[in-house]
Design an enzyme around this catalytic site. Structure first.
Site, PDB file in Angstrom:
ATOM      1  CE  LYS A   1      -3.565   2.299   2.688  1.00 38.51           C
ATOM      2  NZ  LYS A   1      -4.534   2.239   3.775  1.00 38.51           N
ATOM      3  CB  THR A   2       3.267   2.503   2.469  1.00 39.70           C
ATOM      4  OG1 THR A   2       3.929   1.241   2.699  1.00 39.70           O
ATOM      5  CG2 THR A   2       2.177   2.703   3.495  1.00 39.70           C
TER       6      THR A   2
ATOM      7  CB  THR B   1       6.371  -2.230   3.942  1.00 36.66           C
ATOM      8  OG1 THR B   1       5.148  -1.516   4.120  1.00 36.66           O
ATOM      9  CG2 THR B   1       6.509  -3.288   5.012  1.00 36.66           C
TER      10      THR B   1
ATOM     11  CD  GLU C   1       9.202  -5.834   7.455  1.00 38.86           C
ATOM     12  OE1 GLU C   1       8.936  -4.734   6.917  1.00 38.86           O
ATOM     13  OE2 GLU C   1       8.864  -6.127   8.611  1.00 38.86           O
TER      14      GLU C   1
ATOM     15  N   GLY D   1      -4.919  -1.853   4.972  1.00 40.77           N
ATOM     16  CA  GLY D   1      -4.109  -2.986   4.501  1.00 40.77           C
ATOM     17  C   GLY D   1      -4.756  -4.328   4.781  1.00 40.77           C
ATOM     18  NE  ARG D   2      -6.582  -3.753  10.870  1.00 39.37           N
ATOM     19  CZ  ARG D   2      -5.942  -2.595  10.997  1.00 39.37           C
ATOM     20  NH1 ARG D   2      -4.762  -2.418  10.428  1.00 39.37           N
ATOM     21  NH2 ARG D   2      -6.467  -1.598  11.696  1.00 39.37           N
TER      22      ARG D   2
ATOM     23  CD  GLU E   1      -1.939  -4.396  11.508  1.00 38.42           C
ATOM     24  OE1 GLU E   1      -0.817  -4.917  11.629  1.00 38.42           O
ATOM     25  OE2 GLU E   1      -2.376  -4.027  10.404  1.00 38.42           O
TER      26      GLU E   1
ATOM     27  CG  HIS F   1      -4.965 -35.497  16.806  1.00 36.69           C
ATOM     28  ND1 HIS F   1      -5.140 -36.696  17.462  1.00 36.69           N
ATOM     29  CD2 HIS F   1      -5.946 -35.430  15.882  1.00 36.69           C
ATOM     30  CE1 HIS F   1      -6.171 -37.343  16.935  1.00 36.69           C
ATOM     31  NE2 HIS F   1      -6.680 -36.581  15.976  1.00 36.69           N
TER      32      HIS F   1
ATOM     33  CE  LYS G   1       5.620  -0.855  10.136  1.00 38.04           C
ATOM     34  NZ  LYS G   1       4.683  -0.128   9.274  1.00 38.04           N
TER      35      LYS G   1
HETATM   36  O1  LIG Z   1       1.077  -2.758   2.242  1.00 39.91           O
HETATM   37  P1  LIG Z   1       2.187  -2.142   3.050  1.00 39.91           P
HETATM   38  O2  LIG Z   1       2.141  -0.645   3.035  1.00 39.91           O
HETATM   39  O3  LIG Z   1       3.515  -2.667   2.592  1.00 39.91           O
HETATM   40  O4  LIG Z   1       1.992  -2.544   4.568  1.00 39.91           O
HETATM   41  C1  LIG Z   1       2.024  -3.872   4.983  1.00 39.91           C
HETATM   42  C2  LIG Z   1       1.432  -4.056   6.339  1.00 39.91           C
HETATM   43  O5  LIG Z   1       2.130  -3.319   7.320  1.00 39.91           O
HETATM   44  C3  LIG Z   1       1.225  -2.837   8.299  1.00 39.91           C
HETATM   45  O6  LIG Z   1       1.099  -1.452   8.160  1.00 39.91           O
HETATM   46  C4  LIG Z   1       1.717  -3.067   9.699  1.00 39.91           C
HETATM   47  O7  LIG Z   1       2.030  -4.388   9.941  1.00 39.91           O
HETATM   48  C5  LIG Z   1      -0.084  -3.535   7.981  1.00 39.91           C
HETATM   49  O8  LIG Z   1      -1.193  -2.876   8.437  1.00 39.91           O
HETATM   50  C6  LIG Z   1       0.004  -3.613   6.499  1.00 39.91           C
HETATM   51  O9  LIG Z   1      -0.916  -4.504   5.974  1.00 39.91           O
END
Ligand SMILES: O=P(O)(O)OC[C@H]1O[C@](O)(CO)[C@@H](O)[C@@H]1O
Length: 567
Positions: free
Chosen positions: A213-214, A217, A219, A273-274, A360, A391, A516
């Site tokens: 979305k942003t 992120t 990662e 996002g979620r 979240e 189990h 973060k």
């Molecule tokens: O889509 P993005 O901006 O990479 O964010 C990934 C995720 O990181 C968060 O902001 C925090 O974990 C989530 O709400 C979101 O889905």
């Protein structure tokens, strides 16, 4: 700090608090004998059957919960959400995931503009693009068709699409459309996840979808750069244009990354996002794998529940009912967790998705205007498909802590299997457990029953089940794309109902920020220590000791290194 009328200050809340002692005197064993009560706790809509008779509630409790919903202005809040008002007040955003699956002709306004045409513009673009890729009209840099897709994203840009992909994989219709194709996900920044996601894939026939979305992120961006390197080191830098596309709200950053904005699929800041699986976040990778027509059915299923949630009276409104029951369990009965137990291997990634969606959204300590909550909101969600969970952790649920359970089953199996001569089919065997477990939890087994069964005295306490453990059962007609969409929307709205009643903001997530920003400091230090041999400084004794020990093993930053087993 703003002062507010907390829901816990209302008469309706206090009435429920008092009512708890009434319920403590009851046992589900007795409540289940009242057929009229049970009948009143069964609801059906568009093929979905909900039975909540094994909740620790009477009709009186339900009446009081509906009054609480009125006191919380639940109807008004739902209407505000559907009409695009900025109910995510800490981010000044609308919450319009319902617009993502609205019918083409529907009008849903956000900032004075109908959002639905833009939604369909993107859906049409996805349909067109996915058909081109699937038919081989869109080819890779070396002229080969792209048969495999790696979707790079984390959190909401990963868990929902993974859940739906896993659920569709074994659906016969969806599987037919997916023949010869693979969809994989890369979420964790651990390079092992990179290695796994591209193992045995050929860059020549792979399309990478960067979902963020942003588009900031950490990662996701490092993983995206790693796969860009994987492609360009093998096919040349120009190949990126044919092998990488993006899903984001931040199109300028997509361009800066080197992806042609024409190959970017937009969504909007009014999609959390979620709550984004029905946007291009999920629809693009899923359409590449299964074709748009299958994914459209998933959207239609979600739409059906959106209409139901908006229109149905609370007494027969599935998301409202299950949401209110969760509020009752968490806040009034004091049960902090919820187990999500699908009797369907296809739903194995459902609980992890709901974990993010719920925790979240509702893991908050203050009301929407910043007042500390004098009660517990949110819950700990976890789960596994039955019968595997039986189990594993069910022992605790039967004889240890009380954990309200959601049992989810389907009437038809995606994979009908029967061995001639067996007592039951494989799906009937699975579902025998789906029907048995809720009663085991509700009724338990008394010492008197054990003694009658000639259980030796010393084992009686060990074999006693107190029972009175709440659950609800959701029976789906099947696990088609449509039903999967329905299930998703029930939980999305349930979680919103809980947040609306608790009076919190279910649509922000400030709690993920602190970790973060601390990671940013650590990242800087690791770079300084590795490259410039700078000592670790500015951290507490514990963190400094751990980092120094970690840095003892030298890692060279001189050359690009990609995971070894996949080069
Ligand atoms: O889509 P993005 O901006 O990479 O964010 C990934 C995720 O990181 C968060 O902001 C925090 O974990 C989530 O709400 C979101 O889905």
């Amino acid at each position: 700090m703003a002062s507010s009328a907390l829901i816990s200050e209302t008469e309706q809340w206090k009435n429920l608090k008092q009512h708890v002692s009434e319920i403590q005197k009851t046992h589900l064993r007795d409540l289940m004998n009242d057929v009229d009560r049970c009948k009143s706790m069964m609801v059906e809509y568009d093929g979905i059957f909900l039975d909540y008779s094994r909740q620790r509630v009477t009709q009186d409790t339900m009446g009081k919960l509906f009054k609480l919903a009125e006191a919380a202005h639940l109807k008004d809040k739902i209407e505000k959400m559907y009409s695009g008002q900025k109910i995510n007040s800490t981010e000044n955003r609308s919450v319009l995931h319902v617009a993502l699956r609205a019918a083409r002709e529907k009008e849903i306004y956000c900032d004075g503009k109908n959002a639905v045409p833009e939604v369909w513009e993107v859906l049409d673009k996805i349909k067109d693009f996915s058909e081109k890729v699937r038919s081989g009209a869109w080819i890779g840099a070396t002229g080969k068709a792209l048969k495999d897709v790696v979707s790079v994203g984390i959190g909401g840009s990963f868990l929902g699409p993974l859940f739906v992909h896993t659920a569709l994989q074994t659906d016969l219709e969806a599987a037919e459309y997916a023949k010869g194709r693979q969809l994989r996900f890369l979420a964790n920044v651990d390079p092992v996840d990179v290695a796994r996601s591209i193992k045995d894939l050929d860059p020549e026939t792979t399309l990478v979808v960067v979902v963020s979305k942003t588009f900031t992120t950490a990662e996701t961006m490092l993983n995206a750069r790693t796969l860009r390197e994987w492609i360009s080191s093998s096919l040349g830098a120009e190949a990126v244009a044919k092998h990488m596309v993006a899903v984001s709200t931040n199109l300028p950053l997509v361009k800066d990354f080197g992806i042609d904005p024409a190959n970017a699929f937009a969504f909007w800041d009014w999609v959390g996002g979620r709550y984004s699986v029905c946007s291009a976040v999920g629809v693009l990778p899923l359409s590449l794998q299964y074709g748009f027509s299958v994914v459209e059915k998933f959207l239609e299923g979600a739409r059906s529940i959106d209409n139901h949630f908006f229109l149905a009276p609370f007494e027969s409104n599935i998301p409202v009912l299950v949401g209110l029951l969760s509020v009752w369990n968490v806040t009034f009965l004091g049960y902090p967790a919820r187990a999500i137990l699908p009797y369907a291997q296809a739903l194995e990634k459902f609980a992890p998705h709901i974990q993010q969606l719920s925790m979240e959204s509702n893991g908050k300590g203050v009301s929407i205007d910043g007042t500390p909550l004098p009660f517990e909101a949110g819950e700990i969600d976890f789960g596994e498909p039955g019968t595997n969970g039986q189990h594993s952790f069910y022992q605790l649920i039967h004889q240890g802590r009380v954990i309200p359970c959601d049992f989810i089953g389907s009437i038809r199996s995606q994979q009908p299997t029967y061995l001639k001569g067996e007592v039951v089919s494989n799906h009937d065997e699975l579902m025998s457990n789906f029907f048995a477990q809720p009663d085991a939890l509700a009724y338990g087994k008394t010492p008197a029953e054990l003694l009658q069964d000639k259980v030796p005295d010393h084992l009686v306490p060990h074999k006693t089940f107190t029972g009175n453990r709440p659950s609800l059962s959701i029976l789906l007609p099947s696990l088609s794309a449509y039903n999967i969409g329905q299930l998703l929307a029930i939980y999305e709205h349930r979680i919103a109902v809980q947040g609306f009643v608790w009076g919190i903001n279910s649509f922000d997530q400030w709690g993920v920020e602190l970790g973060k920003s601390l990671a940013t400091q650590v990242r800087k230090q690791l770079h300084a220590s590795r490259v410039d041999k700078k000592p670790v400084q500015g951290f507490n004794f514990s963190t400094a000791t751990l980092m120094s020990r970690f840095l003892e093993v030298n890692t060279s930053y001189d050359e690009t290194v990609l995971p070894k087993n996949v080069i």
